[in-house]
Design an enzyme around this catalytic site. Sequence first.
Site, PDB file in Angstrom:
ATOM      1  N   TYR A  36       0.845  -1.202   0.000  1.00  0.00           N
ATOM      2  CA  TYR A  36       0.000   0.000   0.000  1.00  0.00           C
ATOM      3  C   TYR A  36       0.879   1.250   0.000  1.00  0.00           C
ATOM      4  O   TYR A  36       0.681   2.171  -0.783  1.00  0.00           O
ATOM      5  CB  TYR A  36      -0.921  -0.005   1.230  1.00  0.00           C
ATOM      6  CG  TYR A  36      -1.834   1.192   1.302  1.00  0.00           C
ATOM      7  CD1 TYR A  36      -3.119   1.138   0.775  1.00  0.00           C
ATOM      8  CD2 TYR A  36      -1.401   2.389   1.875  1.00  0.00           C
ATOM      9  CE1 TYR A  36      -3.964   2.240   0.819  1.00  0.00           C
ATOM     10  CE2 TYR A  36      -2.226   3.503   1.916  1.00  0.00           C
ATOM     11  CZ  TYR A  36      -3.510   3.415   1.386  1.00  0.00           C
ATOM     12  OH  TYR A  36      -4.338   4.522   1.424  1.00  0.00           O
ATOM     13  N   GLU A 113     -29.766  -1.443  16.058  1.00  0.00           N
ATOM     14  CA  GLU A 113     -28.341  -1.203  15.815  1.00  0.00           C
ATOM     15  C   GLU A 113     -27.606  -1.009  17.138  1.00  0.00           C
ATOM     16  O   GLU A 113     -28.224  -0.742  18.165  1.00  0.00           O
ATOM     17  CB  GLU A 113     -28.174   0.096  15.000  1.00  0.00           C
ATOM     18  CG  GLU A 113     -28.745   0.013  13.619  1.00  0.00           C
ATOM     19  CD  GLU A 113     -28.933   1.398  13.006  1.00  0.00           C
ATOM     20  OE1 GLU A 113     -28.354   2.381  13.514  1.00  0.00           O
ATOM     21  OE2 GLU A 113     -29.676   1.484  12.027  1.00  0.00           O
ATOM     22  N   LYS A 115     -25.520   1.176  19.687  1.00  0.00           N
ATOM     23  CA  LYS A 115     -25.435   2.616  19.962  1.00  0.00           C
ATOM     24  C   LYS A 115     -23.960   2.945  20.215  1.00  0.00           C
ATOM     25  O   LYS A 115     -23.425   2.674  21.292  1.00  0.00           O
ATOM     26  CB  LYS A 115     -26.300   2.977  21.168  1.00  0.00           C
ATOM     27  CG  LYS A 115     -26.414   4.462  21.400  1.00  0.00           C
ATOM     28  CD  LYS A 115     -27.508   4.749  22.423  1.00  0.00           C
ATOM     29  CE  LYS A 115     -27.788   6.224  22.560  1.00  0.00           C
ATOM     30  NZ  LYS A 115     -26.635   7.004  22.972  1.00  0.00           N
ATOM     31  N   ASP A 117     -20.703   4.769  21.085  1.00  0.00           N
ATOM     32  CA  ASP A 117     -20.458   5.843  22.049  1.00  0.00           C
ATOM     33  C   ASP A 117     -19.373   6.781  21.515  1.00  0.00           C
ATOM     34  O   ASP A 117     -18.199   6.672  21.862  1.00  0.00           O
ATOM     35  CB  ASP A 117     -20.025   5.216  23.384  1.00  0.00           C
ATOM     36  CG  ASP A 117     -20.197   6.197  24.525  1.00  0.00           C
ATOM     37  OD1 ASP A 117     -20.744   7.295  24.291  1.00  0.00           O
ATOM     38  OD2 ASP A 117     -19.790   5.865  25.644  1.00  0.00           O
ATOM     39  N   ARG A 136     -23.129  17.810  15.652  1.00  0.00           N
ATOM     40  CA  ARG A 136     -24.539  18.003  15.938  1.00  0.00           C
ATOM     41  C   ARG A 136     -24.794  19.392  16.543  1.00  0.00           C
ATOM     42  O   ARG A 136     -25.791  20.027  16.255  1.00  0.00           O
ATOM     43  CB  ARG A 136     -24.999  16.904  16.903  1.00  0.00           C
ATOM     44  CG  ARG A 136     -26.407  17.034  17.339  1.00  0.00           C
ATOM     45  CD  ARG A 136     -26.842  15.806  18.119  1.00  0.00           C
ATOM     46  NE  ARG A 136     -28.217  15.949  18.519  1.00  0.00           N
ATOM     47  CZ  ARG A 136     -28.608  16.598  19.599  1.00  0.00           C
ATOM     48  NH1 ARG A 136     -27.713  17.131  20.394  1.00  0.00           N
ATOM     49  NH2 ARG A 136     -29.871  16.710  19.895  1.00  0.00           N
ATOM     50  N   TYR A 226     -25.360   5.747  10.114  1.00  0.00           N
ATOM     51  CA  TYR A 226     -26.593   5.104  10.575  1.00  0.00           C
ATOM     52  C   TYR A 226     -27.893   5.831  10.224  1.00  0.00           C
ATOM     53  O   TYR A 226     -28.960   5.420  10.660  1.00  0.00           O
ATOM     54  CB  TYR A 226     -26.551   4.816  12.074  1.00  0.00           C
ATOM     55  CG  TYR A 226     -26.232   6.013  12.963  1.00  0.00           C
ATOM     56  CD1 TYR A 226     -27.058   7.117  13.003  1.00  0.00           C
ATOM     57  CD2 TYR A 226     -25.102   5.992  13.776  1.00  0.00           C
ATOM     58  CE1 TYR A 226     -26.770   8.193  13.816  1.00  0.00           C
ATOM     59  CE2 TYR A 226     -24.802   7.057  14.605  1.00  0.00           C
ATOM     60  CZ  TYR A 226     -25.641   8.160  14.623  1.00  0.00           C
ATOM     61  OH  TYR A 226     -25.344   9.218  15.422  1.00  0.00           O
ATOM     62  N   LYS A 314     -30.511   1.592  26.853  1.00  0.00           N
ATOM     63  CA  LYS A 314     -29.188   1.857  27.425  1.00  0.00           C
ATOM     64  C   LYS A 314     -28.774   0.708  28.342  1.00  0.00           C
ATOM     65  O   LYS A 314     -29.574   0.241  29.152  1.00  0.00           O
ATOM     66  CB  LYS A 314     -29.224   3.154  28.250  1.00  0.00           C
ATOM     67  CG  LYS A 314     -29.427   4.401  27.418  1.00  0.00           C
ATOM     68  CD  LYS A 314     -28.125   4.975  26.954  1.00  0.00           C
ATOM     69  CE  LYS A 314     -27.592   5.930  27.959  1.00  0.00           C
ATOM     70  NZ  LYS A 314     -26.958   7.101  27.407  1.00  0.00           N
ATOM     71  N   CYS A 408       8.421  15.025  47.534  1.00  0.00           N
ATOM     72  CA  CYS A 408       8.228  13.749  46.851  1.00  0.00           C
ATOM     73  C   CYS A 408       7.963  12.649  47.886  1.00  0.00           C
ATOM     74  O   CYS A 408       8.721  12.522  48.855  1.00  0.00           O
ATOM     75  CB  CYS A 408       9.469  13.419  46.033  1.00  0.00           C
ATOM     76  SG  CYS A 408       9.455  11.732  45.416  1.00  0.00           S
ATOM     77  N   CYS A 411      11.331  10.260  47.861  1.00  0.00           N
ATOM     78  CA  CYS A 411      12.684  10.638  48.279  1.00  0.00           C
ATOM     79  C   CYS A 411      12.691  11.895  49.132  1.00  0.00           C
ATOM     80  O   CYS A 411      13.741  12.306  49.615  1.00  0.00           O
ATOM     81  CB  CYS A 411      13.576  10.813  47.051  1.00  0.00           C
ATOM     82  SG  CYS A 411      13.109  12.219  46.044  1.00  0.00           S
ATOM     83  N   CYS A 426       8.633  15.384  40.843  1.00  0.00           N
ATOM     84  CA  CYS A 426       9.749  15.327  41.782  1.00  0.00           C
ATOM     85  C   CYS A 426      10.947  15.964  41.104  1.00  0.00           C
ATOM     86  O   CYS A 426      11.217  15.712  39.924  1.00  0.00           O
ATOM     87  CB  CYS A 426      10.050  13.864  42.124  1.00  0.00           C
ATOM     88  SG  CYS A 426      11.573  13.681  43.069  1.00  0.00           S
ATOM     89  N   CYS A 431      15.771  10.180  42.232  1.00  0.00           N
ATOM     90  CA  CYS A 431      14.700   9.659  43.094  1.00  0.00           C
ATOM     91  C   CYS A 431      14.524   8.152  42.860  1.00  0.00           C
ATOM     92  O   CYS A 431      14.381   7.701  41.726  1.00  0.00           O
ATOM     93  CB  CYS A 431      13.405  10.406  42.773  1.00  0.00           C
ATOM     94  SG  CYS A 431      11.941   9.670  43.517  1.00  0.00           S
TER      95      CYS A 431
HETATM   96  S1  IVH Z   1     -29.987   7.310  15.310  1.00  0.00           S
HETATM   97  C1  IVH Z   1     -33.177  10.618  15.418  1.00  0.00           C
HETATM   98  N1  IVH Z   1     -28.346   5.311  15.538  1.00  0.00           N
HETATM   99  O1  IVH Z   1     -26.926   8.367  20.003  1.00  0.00           O
HETATM  100  C2  IVH Z   1     -32.253   9.498  15.606  1.00  0.00           C
HETATM  101  N2  IVH Z   1     -27.971   7.231  16.876  1.00  0.00           N
HETATM  102  O2  IVH Z   1     -28.615   9.671  22.177  1.00  0.00           O
HETATM  103  C3  IVH Z   1     -30.880   9.778  15.192  1.00  0.00           C
HETATM  104  N3  IVH Z   1     -25.956   7.101  18.268  1.00  0.00           N
HETATM  105  O3  IVH Z   1     -27.041  11.688  18.957  1.00  0.00           O
HETATM  106  C4  IVH Z   1     -29.870   8.939  15.834  1.00  0.00           C
HETATM  107  N4  IVH Z   1     -25.320   5.099  17.620  1.00  0.00           N
HETATM  108  O4  IVH Z   1     -24.992  10.346  18.340  1.00  0.00           O
HETATM  109  C5  IVH Z   1     -28.663   6.542  15.975  1.00  0.00           C
HETATM  110  N5  IVH Z   1     -26.921   3.473  15.593  1.00  0.00           N
HETATM  111  C6  IVH Z   1     -27.251   4.697  16.012  1.00  0.00           C
HETATM  112  C7  IVH Z   1     -26.459   5.392  16.966  1.00  0.00           C
HETATM  113  C8  IVH Z   1     -26.857   6.663  17.380  1.00  0.00           C
HETATM  114  C9  IVH Z   1     -25.023   6.137  18.386  1.00  0.00           C
HETATM  115  C10 IVH Z   1     -25.936   8.357  19.029  1.00  0.00           C
HETATM  116  C11 IVH Z   1     -26.167   9.594  18.210  1.00  0.00           C
HETATM  117  C12 IVH Z   1     -27.293  10.328  18.883  1.00  0.00           C
HETATM  118  C13 IVH Z   1     -27.318   9.700  20.220  1.00  0.00           C
HETATM  119  C14 IVH Z   1     -28.695   9.745  20.807  1.00  0.00           C
END
Ligand code: IVH
Length: 681
Positions: A36, A113, A115, A117, A136, A226, A314, A408, A411, A426, A431
Site C-alpha cells: 500500500y 443497531e 449505539k 459511544d 450536531r 446510521y 441503554k 516527593c 525521596c 519530583c 529519586c
Molecule cells: S440514530 C433521530 N443510531 O446516540 C435518531 N444514533 O442519544 C438519530 N448514536 O445523537 C440517531 N449510535 O450520536 C442513531 N446506531 C445509532 C447510533 C446513534 C449512536 C448516538 C447519536 C445520537 C445519540 C442519541
Amino acid sequence: MSEDIRERIDSLRQQLRRHDYLYYVQNQPEISDHQYDKLFDELKQLEKQRPDLVTADSPTQRVSGQPIESFTQVRHAIPMLSIDNTYNAEELRAFDTRVRKGLGTEKYDYVVELKIDGVAMSLRYEKGYFVLAATRGNGEVGDDVTANVRTIKSVPLLLNNLKDAPDVMEVRGEVYMPKKSFEKLNKGRENEGELLFANPRNATAGSLKLLDSRIASQRNLSFFAYAAGELSQDLADNHFDTLKKFRDFGLPVNPNVKHAKDIDEVLDFCLGWEDKKKDLDYQIDGMVIKINRYDQREKLGATGRSPRWCISYKFAAEQAETKVNSIAVHVGKSGIITPIANLEPVLLAGTTVKRASLHNFEELARKDVREGDSVMIEKAGEIIPQVIEVLIDKRPRNSKKFQPPKKCPNCGSDVKKDEDGAYIRCTNRDCLGMLREKLIHFAGKGQMDIDQIGPAIIDQLVDNSLVEDFSDFYKLDKNMLLGLERMGEKSASNIIDSIEQSKNRPLWRLLNAIGINHVGAQNARILADRFGSLDTIKKADKEELEAIDQIGPKMAESIYDYFRNDKNLKVIDELLKNGVKPQQQGTKSDNLAGKIIVVTGTLEYFSRDEIKETIANLGGTAASSVSKNTDFVLAGENPGSKIDKARELGVKIIDEKEFLKLIDQPAKKLIKEDKKKELLF
Ligand code: IVH
C-alpha cells in the site's frame, strides 16, 4: 507522456481508494501495508511532478498543511434530533405499545443497531464528493469540522457507484475512537505529562475540536453511518435498504444490525449485546431501535426534540458505589506525581476494583475527593476505573480537603508544578521511586521484555543497590541474585536467562525502553526505521530529527538533549559493553512479505498484539476476516468460525509450530497473567 501520468495517477487513486475501503471498511485487506505504501508514495511523487493534477478527493489529500483559526458554524438542513432512552425490557415494551397505538392496525418491523459511544456527525456528499462534515451542536447549528473528518480513513472522499450518487446526500453517523487507539493515545499523553482523556468519547470530541488536522490525523478516529439527512432524491423507502445503499456507496455501516419482526426479537438482540459488547474494539453504551418504514416514521412523528419512531436501550452503566479508604501518591517514571484512590474493594463489571485513578491534583481538587468519602466509580471503556462523583451527602463531618504533597513521597525532595499546572513532579533526578518506574518500563513487555523481571524483583534489586541504572541488569550474576529474599536457584537461573535473551531486541525496543521523554513505541519505530542504528541517532542534530514527518520540535529537542547528557551516554555505553546488541533495521526479515494472514484462537507464544506486531515486522498483514485473498490462517487453541470459513474457501490453515518454523524464530513464553497483576492496576 503527460497523458500517461494522468492515467497512472487516476489508476493509483482508484487502487488506493479500493484498498482503503477493503482495509478500513471491510476489514479485509488484499495487499500488505508495504505494498500500500508503495502505491501511495508513487502517487505522491507523481502529484509532486504535476501539482496541476492534484484534486481534493485524492487519497493524498486527507490532511491539510495548515491549521485553521477557528470553526465556522453550519446550520443543518434537517435538524439532528436526539433520542429518548429506555433502561429495561419493561420500558422497551412500553415503547412498542406506543408505536402499536400510533400505527393502528398496520404491521411494522424494526431495525436494531449498536449505539456507538462517540460523537454524532453529519457528512455531506455532493454528486458523490465529500464536501462537509458538521457536528450536531445544538441540533440546529453545529461546527464545520471538515478538515478533521477528512483525515478519517473510513470516510470515503469519493463514493463508489458515482453515477448513482444523488446531487446531495447527507449521511449521519457516529465518529468514534477504537478502544486500542484510546489507550495508546492516553499512554502517549501520560508520557508527555499531558492531561488524560477520561474515555474514548471525550477523546473523540477533543480530537474533532483540534484546529490542526495533522494532529487529528494521528488520532485514528473512525466512523459508522446510521441515518440519512438531507437527500436530493430518495435512496429507499425504508431504513434497512438505506443502510444497504450506504454500504454500496462504500460508506462504513456497522455489520451488527438486526432486522427484527417484533419486539421479542428486538429484546433478544439487545440482551445478547449486553454480554458481547466487551469483545468489540469500540465502545457502545446501548442499542438503538428504529421503525424501519419511512412512511410509518412520518405517521408517528416527533415529540419536542426526539422522534416517536426511535428509542435507545441503554446498558446499565458500569458504575459502583464504594468508599475511599485513603489517597496515595505515586511517582511515575518521568517524576510525575499522581494521586490514586485506595478503595474499599467493590465488584465492577466482573472484576474486583481496589484502586481508582484520580488523574492529577487539579482533577482531584475539582472533584474534591477526600479520604473517607463515598464515591461512584466507573470503568471508562473497560479500562482504568475512575472516581466520577463524590456522594457529598455521605461525607464524614470531620473530613479534610486533600493537600497535594510539597515533597516527593519517595525521596522527600522538593516538587515542582508543570508550567500548565496540571502535574506535579519530583525535582530529584536520582529519586528511587522514579528509578523503580524507569526500570519497570525498561524490562516491560513492549520494551526489552525481560520476562522474569517484574515490579517485585525490581523493588528488591533497587533496595539492595544492585541496580542503579538500566545497564546494571546486564551486570547481574546468579550469586548476586541468590542474596535476595526468597530467591531460589531455579528462579535466579530463569532471571539470568531472560536477561540474556533480551540482549538482542530490535533497536526500536531499546529506544522505547531507555526513557527518552516523548518517545513511545510508535516514535521509537520511526526513529529506528529512519536512522537504522543507535550511533546515527546519537549523532543526529535537531534539524535532521525535525525533518522527520511525525517528529515535532518538542520531541526533536528531547531526543537531541537525551543524547547530549553525559549520564545517559554512559548508561548506553555500559549497556553495549555488557552485551546489549540492538538489532539493526534493514536486517529485518521479510519471511511474510506480502502475505495476508488471519489469526484465530488462543496462541501459546504470542499475545494478540504480539502476533500482529510479528506479522507486520516480517512484512505481512494481519487481517481480521478470512477471504479468498487470505494466504493462510494461523489457528491456535479453540479457533472460532474463521476456521470453517477457511475450509470452505480452501485457504491453508497452519498451527503455531508451523508458523514459528516459517518465520524461523525460537519460541518464547509469554509473561504469565498473574505477573501482570503485580503492576499498579
Ligand atoms: S440514530 C433521530 N443510531 O446516540 C435518531 N444514533 O442519544 C438519530 N448514536 O445523537 C440517531 N449510535 O450520536 C442513531 N446506531 C445509532 C447510533 C446513534 C449512536 C448516538 C447519536 C445520537 C445519540 C442519541
